[in-house]
Design a protein around this motif. Structure first.
Motif, short mmCIF file in Angstrom:
data_model
loop_
_atom_site.label_atom_id
_atom_site.label_comp_id
_atom_site.label_asym_id
_atom_site.label_seq_id
_atom_site.Cartn_x
_atom_site.Cartn_y
_atom_site.Cartn_z
N ASN A 74 0.80 -1.06 -0.12
CA ASN A 74 -0.04 -0.02 -0.03
C ASN A 74 0.84 1.27 -0.01
O ASN A 74 2.19 1.09 -0.06
CB ASN A 74 -1.05 -0.18 1.13
N GLY A 75 0.31 2.19 -0.05
CA GLY A 75 0.94 3.64 -0.05
C GLY A 75 1.98 3.79 1.13
O GLY A 75 2.73 4.46 1.12
N LEU A 76 0.91 3.69 2.30
CA LEU A 76 1.64 4.03 3.69
C LEU A 76 3.26 3.08 3.87
O LEU A 76 3.94 3.72 4.03
CB LEU A 76 0.72 3.65 4.73
N LEU A 97 5.81 4.83 1.48
CA LEU A 97 6.61 5.73 2.28
C LEU A 97 7.42 5.42 3.54
O LEU A 97 8.44 5.80 3.41
CB LEU A 97 5.50 6.66 3.08
N TYR A 105 -2.43 14.36 4.04
CA TYR A 105 -3.19 13.06 4.70
C TYR A 105 -2.26 12.37 5.57
O TYR A 105 -0.98 12.65 5.48
CB TYR A 105 -3.52 12.28 3.43
N ALA A 142 -1.42 9.85 6.38
CA ALA A 142 -0.41 8.53 6.19
C ALA A 142 1.05 9.11 5.81
O ALA A 142 2.04 8.66 6.26
CB ALA A 142 -0.92 7.76 4.70
N THR A 143 1.41 10.48 5.25
CA THR A 143 2.55 10.85 5.19
C THR A 143 3.42 11.03 6.52
O THR A 143 4.46 10.79 6.71
CB THR A 143 2.56 12.24 4.42
N VAL A 188 4.49 16.40 -1.13
CA VAL A 188 3.27 15.75 -1.48
C VAL A 188 2.54 16.58 -2.51
O VAL A 188 2.11 17.67 -2.29
CB VAL A 188 2.24 15.73 0.02
N ASP A 203 5.90 11.92 -2.05
CA ASP A 203 4.57 11.24 -1.87
C ASP A 203 3.48 11.38 -3.04
O ASP A 203 2.91 12.68 -3.18
CB ASP A 203 3.90 11.96 -0.67
N ALA A 233 0.97 9.86 -4.03
CA ALA A 233 -0.31 8.77 -3.88
C ALA A 233 -1.24 9.50 -4.64
O ALA A 233 -2.23 8.72 -5.17
CB ALA A 233 -0.78 8.68 -2.36
N GLN A 234 -1.23 10.84 -4.81
CA GLN A 234 -2.55 11.30 -5.35
C GLN A 234 -2.39 12.17 -6.88
O GLN A 234 -3.04 12.86 -7.42
CB GLN A 234 -3.31 12.49 -4.47
N SER A 277 0.57 5.09 -4.14
CA SER A 277 -0.84 4.37 -3.76
C SER A 277 -1.58 4.11 -4.58
O SER A 277 -1.76 4.90 -5.48
CB SER A 277 -1.42 5.06 -2.49
N LYS A 317 -7.92 6.25 -6.10
CA LYS A 317 -6.79 6.87 -6.64
C LYS A 317 -6.83 7.05 -8.36
O LYS A 317 -7.64 6.17 -8.88
CB LYS A 317 -5.24 6.44 -6.48
N TYR A 346 -9.16 17.38 4.18
CA TYR A 346 -9.55 16.48 5.29
C TYR A 346 -10.28 17.34 6.24
O TYR A 346 -9.91 18.27 6.49
CB TYR A 346 -8.39 15.74 5.76
C1 LIG Z 1 -1.17 11.80 0.26
C2 LIG Z 1 -1.35 10.38 0.39
N1 LIG Z 1 -0.44 9.79 0.88
C3 LIG Z 1 -0.46 8.48 1.37
C4 LIG Z 1 -1.55 7.77 1.17
C5 LIG Z 1 -1.63 6.14 1.68
O1 LIG Z 1 -1.79 5.44 0.68
P1 LIG Z 1 -2.39 3.67 1.19
O2 LIG Z 1 -4.07 4.21 1.42
O3 LIG Z 1 -2.48 2.97 0.01
O4 LIG Z 1 -1.80 3.28 2.27
C6 LIG Z 1 -2.71 8.40 0.71
C7 LIG Z 1 -4.05 7.65 0.48
O5 LIG Z 1 -4.54 7.03 1.03
C8 LIG Z 1 -2.51 9.71 0.29
O6 LIG Z 1 -3.69 10.32 -0.21
#
Ligand SMILES: Cc1ncc(COP(=O)(O)O)c(C=O)c1O
Length: 369
Positions: free
Chosen positions: A62-64, A67, A93, A95-96, A138, A164, A166-167, A188, A193, A316
């Motif tokens: 996954n994206g987290l 990172l 977000y 997760a970063t 990001v 990052d 992801a978006q 991610s 996405k 958010y």
């Molecule tokens: C900016 C950003 N970073 C990281 C993530 C984490 O990705 P994931 O949901 O695949 O863990 C997301 C999305 O969920 C995100 O929008």
């Protein structure tokens, strides 16, 4: 016309656009009898690295994790240590930030600009300390946050540069794709996405061969040879089914992005309402993951749209420094970040929307207040 329901995001319709190819790809994996670390993953890694323009793509869960793996990787390589500081936008977000603190690193939150919603590169330098080792960009909402000034700061102070992404799959900067602009980038492929899987999936892209090797090992229990463990690793792998689906969808990413951009352009051109501020920071190079507007009375606009069957999402509602999990920062003040979190509302903007739906959304916003 009867009442329309317009979902914020319609994953069924998005995936139905390529349903036959997706089904074929999934069936081929099922029939192969091979579900992890196989040909579909290798092929996607090859295709995605070529798309982004990096030497390596290492897929993960996954994206987290992508990172976390980048920063774990540079820690294993001795380029980052516990307690080192990482510059990061305050309005990202969660997760970063989670990835940074999970690695024992210290996020240094930097305010965004209100006209771009991206990190303000004019105030980065004043946040540097002798412990700063990296900048985490990001590309929020699909907007590229890289600038010549950030490149110069990293060069001058010897900082690692992470993205990052992801978006922002498919976004460009100076003729290159985001994901290829720094030392390493996290992607991610969460279903919503721009390039979305049918479950969780992620990847790291980099030109750094040493990093790619360590990330690949750490994501696989810390092992690069079976039953030999060089690192205290994770199990974070993309499975064959997700890779096969993503390889299909990657072929349509640029055209999907073009459609999303056309919708965003229509909103920019037609939504002119007191109390609703569009943030049209777009150029030929950015993509659109989220279409944000900033409203004086978000609850009223949200309810008005909801009464007309239109779904919206807030990206958010609470900034990271105001979350309970980071209570040590709850007292800090980031006025621009906080005003974005109070005012932001995201309108439906995805490639499966019809022109009629797009017009209905814009009309409904125009009738607000
Ligand atoms: C900016 C950003 N970073 C990281 C993530 C984490 O990705 P994931 O949901 O695949 O863990 C997301 C999305 O969920 C995100 O929008």
């Amino acid at each position: 016309m009867g009442t329309m329901t317009i979902k914020y995001l319609d994953l069924k319709r998005i995936n139905d656009m390529h349903a036959d190819e997706i089904r074929q790809a999934v069936t081929a994996v099922i029939d192969s009898g091979w579900y992890l670390q196989g040909e579909a993953v290798s092929r996607f890694e090859h295709d995605y690295a070529a798309f982004v323009g990096t030497r390596h793509c290492v897929t993960c869960g996954n994206g987290l994790d992508a990172l976390r793996l980048i920063m774990r990787g540079y820690m294993e390589l001795g380029k980052l240590s516990q307690g080192d500081e990482v510059i990061v936008p305050a309005n990202t977000y969660i997760a970063t930030i989670l990835a940074i603190t999970d690695c024992g690193l210290v996020p240094v939150l930097v305010e965004p600009r209100i006209d771009t919603l991206l990190i303000d590169d004019s105030i980065i330098e004043e946040r540097l300390s002798p412990k700063t080792r990296a900048v985490m960009l990001v590309h929020l909402y699909g907007r590229c946050s890289m600038t010549a000034r950030i490149a110069a700061i990293c060069r001058r102070h010897g900082l690692l540069l992470f993205e990052d992404n992801a978006q922002a799959h498919g976004c460009m900067f100076g003729g290159r794709r985001t994901g290829s602009l720094g030392n390493a980038a996290a992607h991610s492929f969460y279903p919503g996405k721009n390039l979305g899987a049918l479950g969780d999936a992620g990847a790291v892209t980099t030109d750094d061969s040493q990093l790619a090797e360590v990330v690949r090992a750490v994501a696989n229990y810390g092992s690069s040879r079976k039953y030999v463990f060089d690192y205290q690793g994770l199990n974070s792998r993309m499975d064959e089914i997700q890779a096969a689906v993503l390889a299909v969808k990657l072929r349509y990413l640029d055209s999907d992005n073009a459609r999303r951009k056309a919708i965003a352009q229509y909103y920019d051109d037609t939504i002119r309402v007191d109390g609703v501020c569009t943030v049209p920071f777009r150029n030929a190079d950015n993509v659109v993951h989220i279409y944000p507007v900033l409203c004086d009375d978000r609850d009223a606009l949200r309810e008005h749209l909801s009464n007309r069957g239109i779904g919206t999402v807030i990206h958010y509602p609470i900034p990271p420094h105001r979350q309970r999990c980071y209570s040590q920062w709850n007292h800090l003040s980031f006025p621009i970040t906080e005003s974005i979190h109070l005012r932001e509302l995201s309108l439906p903007c995805h490639q499966a929307m019809t022109d009629a739906e797009v017009e209905s959304v814009a009309d409904a916003v125009k009738q607000a207040y």
